[in-house]
Design an enzyme around this catalytic site. Structure first.
Site, short mmCIF file in Angstrom:
data_model
loop_
_atom_site.label_atom_id
_atom_site.label_comp_id
_atom_site.label_asym_id
_atom_site.label_seq_id
_atom_site.Cartn_x
_atom_site.Cartn_y
_atom_site.Cartn_z
N ASP A 42 -39.84 15.52 -22.95
CA ASP A 42 -38.43 15.23 -22.70
C ASP A 42 -37.69 16.57 -22.63
OD1 ASP A 42 -38.46 12.46 -22.56
OD2 ASP A 42 -38.47 12.24 -24.74
N ARG A 53 -36.96 -2.11 -33.30
CA ARG A 53 -36.01 -2.15 -34.43
C ARG A 53 -35.73 -3.56 -34.88
NH1 ARG A 53 -32.46 1.16 -31.47
NH2 ARG A 53 -33.10 3.32 -31.75
N ARG A 87 -43.23 5.69 -27.36
CA ARG A 87 -41.97 6.40 -27.10
C ARG A 87 -40.76 5.50 -27.35
NH1 ARG A 87 -41.56 10.71 -23.48
NH2 ARG A 87 -39.88 9.68 -22.34
N ARG A 91 -36.31 1.15 -11.90
CA ARG A 91 -34.97 1.22 -12.49
C ARG A 91 -33.93 1.29 -11.40
NH1 ARG A 91 -36.89 5.31 -17.08
NH2 ARG A 91 -37.66 6.44 -15.27
N ARG A 136 -47.78 10.75 -11.30
CA ARG A 136 -47.06 9.69 -10.60
C ARG A 136 -45.84 10.31 -9.95
NH1 ARG A 136 -49.19 5.21 -9.14
NH2 ARG A 136 -47.39 3.87 -9.62
N TYR A 146 -45.93 15.21 -21.15
CA TYR A 146 -44.80 14.30 -20.92
C TYR A 146 -43.62 14.74 -21.79
CZ TYR A 146 -43.41 9.28 -20.22
OH TYR A 146 -42.82 8.10 -19.88
N GLU A 204 -35.45 3.70 -8.18
CA GLU A 204 -36.66 4.52 -8.34
C GLU A 204 -37.90 3.72 -7.97
OE1 GLU A 204 -36.73 5.79 -12.43
OE2 GLU A 204 -34.67 6.50 -12.34
P1 FAD Z 1 -39.27 20.63 -13.90
O1 FAD Z 1 -37.89 20.10 -14.02
O2 FAD Z 1 -40.29 19.80 -13.19
O3 FAD Z 1 -39.14 22.06 -13.18
C1 FAD Z 1 -40.23 22.71 -12.56
C2 FAD Z 1 -39.66 23.49 -11.38
O4 FAD Z 1 -40.69 24.31 -10.82
C3 FAD Z 1 -39.17 22.59 -10.25
O5 FAD Z 1 -37.85 22.95 -9.88
C4 FAD Z 1 -40.15 22.86 -9.11
O6 FAD Z 1 -39.55 22.77 -7.82
C5 FAD Z 1 -40.57 24.28 -9.42
N1 FAD Z 1 -41.90 24.63 -8.86
C6 FAD Z 1 -43.05 23.95 -9.02
N2 FAD Z 1 -44.05 24.58 -8.37
C7 FAD Z 1 -43.52 25.68 -7.80
C8 FAD Z 1 -44.05 26.72 -6.99
N3 FAD Z 1 -45.35 26.73 -6.63
N4 FAD Z 1 -43.21 27.70 -6.55
C9 FAD Z 1 -41.90 27.68 -6.89
N5 FAD Z 1 -41.35 26.71 -7.66
C10 FAD Z 1 -42.14 25.73 -8.11
N6 FAD Z 1 -35.97 13.80 -20.39
C11 FAD Z 1 -35.05 13.45 -21.32
O7 FAD Z 1 -34.90 14.14 -22.33
N7 FAD Z 1 -34.23 12.36 -21.14
C12 FAD Z 1 -34.32 11.56 -20.05
O8 FAD Z 1 -33.57 10.58 -19.93
C13 FAD Z 1 -35.30 11.88 -19.06
N8 FAD Z 1 -35.43 11.12 -17.96
C14 FAD Z 1 -36.37 11.47 -17.02
C15 FAD Z 1 -36.48 10.67 -15.87
C16 FAD Z 1 -37.41 11.00 -14.89
C17 FAD Z 1 -37.52 10.14 -13.65
C18 FAD Z 1 -38.26 12.13 -15.06
C19 FAD Z 1 -39.27 12.49 -14.01
C20 FAD Z 1 -38.16 12.92 -16.19
C21 FAD Z 1 -37.22 12.60 -17.19
N9 FAD Z 1 -37.06 13.40 -18.31
C22 FAD Z 1 -36.12 13.04 -19.27
C23 FAD Z 1 -37.89 14.61 -18.52
C24 FAD Z 1 -37.20 15.88 -17.97
O9 FAD Z 1 -37.03 15.75 -16.58
C25 FAD Z 1 -38.08 17.09 -18.29
O10 FAD Z 1 -38.26 17.23 -19.68
C26 FAD Z 1 -37.56 18.43 -17.76
O11 FAD Z 1 -37.03 18.32 -16.49
C27 FAD Z 1 -38.68 19.45 -17.80
O12 FAD Z 1 -38.27 20.65 -17.23
P2 FAD Z 1 -39.34 21.68 -16.63
O13 FAD Z 1 -38.57 22.89 -16.28
O14 FAD Z 1 -40.48 21.81 -17.56
O15 FAD Z 1 -39.92 20.96 -15.32
N1 UDP Z 2 -41.57 0.50 -20.89
C1 UDP Z 2 -41.71 -0.84 -20.62
N2 UDP Z 2 -40.62 -1.57 -20.28
C2 UDP Z 2 -39.39 -1.02 -20.19
C3 UDP Z 2 -39.23 0.36 -20.47
C4 UDP Z 2 -40.35 1.09 -20.81
O1 UDP Z 2 -42.82 -1.36 -20.67
O2 UDP Z 2 -38.43 -1.75 -19.86
C5 UDP Z 2 -42.78 1.27 -21.22
C6 UDP Z 2 -43.38 1.98 -20.01
O3 UDP Z 2 -44.79 1.94 -20.16
C7 UDP Z 2 -42.90 3.40 -20.16
C8 UDP Z 2 -42.87 3.55 -21.69
O4 UDP Z 2 -42.44 2.27 -22.16
O5 UDP Z 2 -43.80 4.33 -19.59
C9 UDP Z 2 -41.94 4.62 -22.19
O6 UDP Z 2 -40.63 4.35 -21.69
P1 UDP Z 2 -39.61 5.52 -21.42
O7 UDP Z 2 -38.29 4.92 -21.13
O8 UDP Z 2 -39.72 6.49 -22.52
O9 UDP Z 2 -40.22 6.12 -20.09
P2 UDP Z 2 -39.72 7.32 -19.17
O10 UDP Z 2 -39.47 6.71 -17.86
O11 UDP Z 2 -38.53 7.96 -19.81
O12 UDP Z 2 -40.85 8.27 -19.13
#
Ligand code: FAD
Ligand code: UDP
Length: 370
Positions: free
Chosen positions: A351, A174, A170, A279, A247, A349, A300
């Site tokens: 985005d 570069r 992911r 982070r 996780r 996984y 986090e």
């Molecule tokens: P979710 O956002 O998980 O929504 C699912 C919803 O369903 C939740 O609100 C939950 O409460 C609800 N739900 C679940 N079960 C039930 C139930 N039984 N009854 C009623 N409601 C329920 N993506 C990026 O592009 N850029 C980023 O920088 C990025 N950073 C991230 C950082 C973190 C820490 C995490 C965890 C994810 C990150 N993502 C990022 C990914 C991004 O969060 C997801 O792609 C996106 O939120 C997916 O949306 P979703 O609707 O599929 O899931």
């Molecule tokens: N990663 C790492 N060091 C860093 C950042 C990321 O080893 O400083 C690894 C880690 O295994 C992570 C993966 O690269 O799961 C992908 O990183 P990304 O930032 O895409 O993870 P996210 O938290 O957005 O899922």
């Protein structure tokens, strides 16, 4: 009766709801949390839009998705360039000439490639089979040991040689002085936060919060013609074929009033294992020259998911992917009309841009638009 019951008001559920509503369908959206938006939810704290579930930077190569999202918000030109802190030493991310220069003193791409080749040869890796081997063959042993190994084991709670290689792919590598974390044509942060986007998407839909599908099955099962389910597929089936692994994260949000700039960057990755969090995020830096008093820092803390926790990351190893496939099979037999979607329903996984695109493609398919 509604035309659609959408379980989950995250980005997947919100995009689909909007598309269904646009076509004149009646839509009920439920979410078990007390707010809409799922993991992209943001909240205004001391005039800063705080990403309550971890840093979310929108990035995509899809013009369709970018244009779509821009219908709901103004995005700024924020470019993600996190830094890594390893035992007090600062390195630039992703792995670029800045990182190689700091690590080895090399100045040209040729010198950096020679150094990585040498370390790859020493490790004797031909065909990388897991995350450890993949990482070493991409960036060598030194970077693996200081910037990847401990961070990854902290994030995933498993040794790097038991994790799939795709996770590390992911991140771009570069041979340029370019610390943009994402290889994406379009990138930015919505200036008024992500919650506003979700609210706009859900306009005209009925939304019930604090409503868990699994606890109100009897009432909800027959309330709509169609169900789009974006919660956990294993929970839907009461874990009858076993638990999928996830996780989880615990977020600590700290409001600081004695400083306006605590860490000098939006995202700092703490890559050594003695620091318990992965982070730390200083939200105001997402908003380019935001002149506010005070600042908000979120940290986090990762751990293994157990029932009752939020399942932030699917652990997509072979074992879990096989369990997931058996749930899909069960769904096809038992409830062919329910569509499992999104990061939890599909156990992928994704985005944000992929989640949005998948929801758009699903509505294309259902409503026969394309
Ligand atoms: P979710 O956002 O998980 O929504 C699912 C919803 O369903 C939740 O609100 C939950 O409460 C609800 N739900 C679940 N079960 C039930 C139930 N039984 N009854 C009623 N409601 C329920 N993506 C990026 O592009 N850029 C980023 O920088 C990025 N950073 C991230 C950082 C973190 C820490 C995490 C965890 C994810 C990150 N993502 C990022 C990914 C991004 O969060 C997801 O792609 C996106 O939120 C997916 O949306 P979703 O609707 O599929 O899931
Ligand atoms: N990663 C790492 N060091 C860093 C950042 C990321 O080893 O400083 C690894 C880690 O295994 C992570 C993966 O690269 O799961 C992908 O990183 P990304 O930032 O895409 O993870 P996210 O938290 O957005 O899922």
């Amino acid at each position: 009766m509604y035309d659609y019951l959408i379980v989950g008001s995250g980005l997947t559920g919100a995009v689909f709801s909007h598309e269904a509503k646009k076509r004149g369908k009646s839509v009920l959206v439920i979410d078990k949390r007390s707010h809409a938006g799922g993991n992209i939810y943001t909240e205004n704290i001391i005039n800063i839009q705080v990403h309550m579930y971890g840093a979310h930077i929108f990035h995509t190569n899809s013009k369709r998705v970018w244009d779509y999202m821009n219908d709901f918000a103004v995005f700024n030109r924020y470019t993600n360039s996190p830094i890594a802190n390893y035992k007090g030493e600062i390195y630039s991310l992703p792995f670029s000439m800045y990182t190689f220069n700091k690590m080895w003193g090399v100045k040209t791409p040729e010198e950096a490639k020679a150094k990585i080749d040498e370390q790859r040869r020493m490790a004797g890796i031909k065909e990388p089979k897991n995350l450890e081997e993949q990482a070493i063959s991409l960036v060598g042993i030194d970077i693996y040991e200081r910037l990847i190994k401990e961070y990854t084991e902290k994030q995933w709670g498993r040794p790097c040689n038991e994790l799939p290689a795709f996770i590390i792919k992911r991140l771009p590598v570069r041979f340029k002085y370019d610390n943009n974390y994402f290889d994406a044509l379009y990138q930015g942060i919505p200036v008024d936060g992500f919650t506003k986007i979700i609210e706009k998407m859900l306009e005209g839909c009925e939304v019930r919060l604090n409503c868990d599908f699994c606890k109100n099955r009897n009432e909800l099962q027959g309330i709509a013609e169609n169900i789009i389910y974006t919660g956990q597929i294993d929970e839907y089936f009461d874990y009858s074929l076993g638990h999928l692994e996830y996780r989880t994260l615990r977020f600590e949000h700290e409001i600081m009033t004695d400083t306006d700039n605590f860490q000098g960057n939006a995202v700092v990755n703490w890559t050594d294992k003695s620091v318990p969090y992965m982070r730390s995020v200083e939200h105001k830096h997402f908003y380019l020259n935001l002149e506010t008093k005070g600042t908000v820092i979120s940290r986090e803390f990762p751990s293994e998911w157990k029932r009752g926790d939020e399942p932030y990351y699917p652990v997509n190893n072979e074992k879990n992917n096989a369990i997931y496939e058996s749930y899909r099979e069960l769904a096809r037999g038992k409830c062919p009309d329910i569509i499992f979607a999104g990061r939890l329903g599909e156990y992928k996984y994704y985005d944000m841009d992929t989640a949005a695109l998948k929801a758009l493609e699903l509505s294309d398919k259902i409503f026969n638009q394309r």
